[in-house]
Design a protein around this motif. Structure first.
Motif, mmCIF file in Angstrom:
data_model
loop_
_atom_site.group_PDB
_atom_site.id
_atom_site.type_symbol
_atom_site.label_atom_id
_atom_site.label_comp_id
_atom_site.label_asym_id
_atom_site.label_seq_id
_atom_site.Cartn_x
_atom_site.Cartn_y
_atom_site.Cartn_z
ATOM 1 N N MET A 1 0.966 -1.101 -0.193
ATOM 2 C CA MET A 1 -0.057 -0.041 -0.080
ATOM 3 C C MET A 1 0.838 1.221 0.096
ATOM 4 O O MET A 1 2.144 1.069 0.028
ATOM 5 C CB MET A 1 -0.803 0.044 1.106
ATOM 6 C CG MET A 1 -1.805 -1.367 1.433
ATOM 7 S SD MET A 1 -2.989 -1.400 0.083
ATOM 8 C CE MET A 1 -4.210 -0.206 0.557
ATOM 9 N N GLN A 2 0.108 2.336 -0.059
ATOM 10 C CA GLN A 2 0.784 3.899 -0.030
ATOM 11 C C GLN A 2 0.387 4.403 1.314
ATOM 12 O O GLN A 2 -0.868 4.328 1.513
ATOM 13 C CB GLN A 2 0.642 4.454 -1.195
ATOM 14 C CG GLN A 2 1.405 3.767 -2.481
ATOM 15 C CD GLN A 2 2.456 3.609 -2.631
ATOM 16 O OE1 GLN A 2 3.465 3.969 -1.755
ATOM 17 N NE2 GLN A 2 3.111 3.138 -3.642
ATOM 18 N N ASP B 1 9.092 8.205 -1.592
ATOM 19 C CA ASP B 1 8.577 9.500 -2.278
ATOM 20 C C ASP B 1 7.283 9.883 -2.228
ATOM 21 O O ASP B 1 7.095 10.943 -1.888
ATOM 22 C CB ASP B 1 8.899 9.406 -3.735
ATOM 23 C CG ASP B 1 10.199 9.428 -4.262
ATOM 24 O OD1 ASP B 1 11.204 10.024 -3.720
ATOM 25 O OD2 ASP B 1 10.881 8.711 -5.180
ATOM 26 N N ILE B 2 6.481 9.057 -2.074
ATOM 27 C CA ILE B 2 4.936 9.213 -1.806
ATOM 28 C C ILE B 2 4.739 9.791 -0.441
ATOM 29 O O ILE B 2 4.047 10.897 -0.391
ATOM 30 C CB ILE B 2 3.935 8.009 -2.412
ATOM 31 C CG1 ILE B 2 3.924 8.025 -3.679
ATOM 32 C CG2 ILE B 2 2.649 8.305 -1.698
ATOM 33 C CD1 ILE B 2 3.165 6.661 -4.258
ATOM 34 N N ALA C 1 16.785 4.601 -5.972
ATOM 35 C CA ALA C 1 16.619 6.205 -5.592
ATOM 36 C C ALA C 1 15.246 6.595 -4.896
ATOM 37 O O ALA C 1 15.117 7.829 -5.057
ATOM 38 C CB ALA C 1 17.184 6.875 -6.558
ATOM 39 N N ASP C 2 14.830 5.658 -4.424
ATOM 40 C CA ASP C 2 13.461 6.137 -3.649
ATOM 41 C C ASP C 2 13.517 6.866 -2.586
ATOM 42 O O ASP C 2 14.514 6.598 -1.807
ATOM 43 C CB ASP C 2 12.541 4.658 -3.261
ATOM 44 C CG ASP C 2 11.248 5.077 -2.982
ATOM 45 O OD1 ASP C 2 10.541 6.171 -3.404
ATOM 46 O OD2 ASP C 2 10.800 4.299 -2.132
ATOM 47 N N GLU D 1 13.215 12.110 -4.801
ATOM 48 C CA GLU D 1 12.128 13.344 -5.254
ATOM 49 C C GLU D 1 11.525 13.669 -4.138
ATOM 50 O O GLU D 1 10.963 14.980 -3.960
ATOM 51 C CB GLU D 1 11.390 12.806 -6.418
ATOM 52 C CG GLU D 1 12.471 12.256 -7.575
ATOM 53 C CD GLU D 1 13.427 13.393 -7.868
ATOM 54 O OE1 GLU D 1 12.869 14.649 -8.018
ATOM 55 O OE2 GLU D 1 14.647 13.028 -8.253
ATOM 56 N N GLY D 2 10.974 12.931 -3.201
ATOM 57 C CA GLY D 2 10.179 13.377 -2.010
ATOM 58 C C GLY D 2 10.878 14.020 -1.083
ATOM 59 O O GLY D 2 10.478 14.942 -0.545
ATOM 60 N N ALA D 3 12.355 13.846 -1.063
ATOM 61 C CA ALA D 3 13.181 14.577 -0.406
ATOM 62 C C ALA D 3 13.392 15.873 -0.755
ATOM 63 O O ALA D 3 13.610 17.035 -0.039
ATOM 64 C CB ALA D 3 14.378 13.711 0.090
#
Length: 369
Positions: free
Chosen positions: A257-258, A286-287, A310-311, A314-316
């Motif tokens: 899940m997210q 990221d999410i 690299a997860d 982009e969230g960081a």
């Protein structure tokens, strides 16, 4: 030079299948196959492989006992194969306690959506472990640790026997004086070990809610959350939709899940969604990080620990743009320096910190030391 692999399983079919997949990659070479744990220990000493793939349930000596003996006699990166069941999850976590570094589902159809993807994933995992040295534990002076406020479940040793170690602790981290409302930690390969190492050092009255995003199958996250909850002074639970964030409680994203967070009055609330089918990671760092940037802006301390890929980068990046603080685990203490490297190389992380210093650094930054 190829990475030498020892395959261990009591099933001749599975030994042959894993060997075929490993040998398909020109960077890998199977140098032996063992049919039980006792044979694995003997062959590990004789052949000195760089990686071992290990089944859990075997006659003569089971995989968990074999891992423990191998790590005591000839420390070697070990990848466990396990079933996606509650018992399989518990056994896999026991194997990580014993010193294994990573795990994959034993049924290849559970690894990925198609055969080629499953083959590639197994090869990638073996290569990632084969490139890392396993450091023998360094003798350190004993440090008094306060007793937990509630009894721990079981008497398991720390998940640290097989962790890479820095030659010396990283330089002391000075607190910035910034105030926070949320701690978020993302990790993958090597993460169960790293998370336990960090979270067991937190006091029960840690002042912020904690979001944990660990790449892990759905069958494993309830068992992992339960284990952490029994070993830590803070509370740890598998996150559920609608959970209201509480200080001193860690919420583990459920596998498959997210996990997102949204502002709910003066605090935050967890939102669990299935997410799109094309997402590589469920849960995805990221999410969760991206949702935290919208809900909390700069009031977040985000940490990226050991893991492939690299997860989290982009969230960081979104968190940093909102004014949040981003830290990464340093290369020497990572099982796989992928995710932390991604945020460090992009200039997003302001600190690269050894795992053994991470808890102390977080506590100082959070005003608890």
């Amino acid at each position: 030079m190829t990475i030498k692999v020892l395959v261990v399983d009591d099933s001749s079919f599975f030994r042959r299948r894993v060997s075929e997949i490993v040998n398909q990659d020109p960077e890998l070479e199977v140098i032996g196959a063992a049919v039980n744990g006792a044979e694995a220990v003997k062959m590990a000493q004789e052949l000195q492989p760089q990686v071992i793939t290990m089944d859990i349930e075997m006659p003569v000596m089971d995989g968990i006992t074999a891992v423990r003996e191998i790590m005591a006699k000839v420390p070697t990166p070990i990848l466990m194969f396990s079933s996606l069941t509650h018992d399989g999850a518990k056994a896999t976590l026991d194997a990580l306690d014993a010193g294994a570094l990573d795990f994959l589902p034993k049924r290849f159809e559970d690894i990925a959506t198609n055969k080629d993807e499953a083959i590639k994933l197994l090869q990638q995992r073996v290569k990632a472990l084969g490139r890392r040295r396993v450091y023998r534990p360094v003798s350190r002076p004993a440090v008094a640790v306060p007793e937990p406020t509630r009894p721990a479940l079981g008497t398991r040793p720390p998940l640290s026997q097989s962790l890479p170690r820095t030659a010396s602790p990283s330089a002391p981290i000075r607190a910035s004086g910034k105030s926070y409302k949320l701690l978020a930690i993302g990790t993958s390969t090597g993460g169960p070990v790293a998370l336990q190492k960090v979270l067991t050092q937190f006091p029960a009255n840690y002042p912020h809610p904690i979001l944990l995003i660990q790449h892990m199958p759905a069958a494993f996250t309830p068992a992992f959350a339960s284990r952490l909850n029994g070993l830590c002074r803070i509370s740890v639970k598998e996150a559920a939709n609608g959970d209201v964030l509480q200080p001193g409680c860690a919420y583990l994203a459920p596998g498959g899940m997210q996990m997102m967070v949204e502002k709910a009055g003066a605090t935050g609330r967890i939102k669990i969604v299935a997410g799109s089918a094309d997402m590589n990671y469920k849960p995805c760092v990221d999410i969760t990080f991206a949702s935290a940037s919208k809900a909390y802006g700069g009031d977040v301390l985000a940490v990226v620990l050991t893991g492939m890929g690299a997860d989290g980068r982009e969230g960081a990046r979104m968190l940093k743009s909102a004014g949040a603080t981003i830290w990464a685990q340093d290369e020497a203490s990572c099982v796989v320096y992928g995710m932390p490297q991604a945020v460090a190389a992009a200039g997003i992380a302001t600190q690269s910190i050894a795992l053994e210093s991470m808890a102390d650094a977080i506590l100082k930054e959070s005003g608890r030391v």
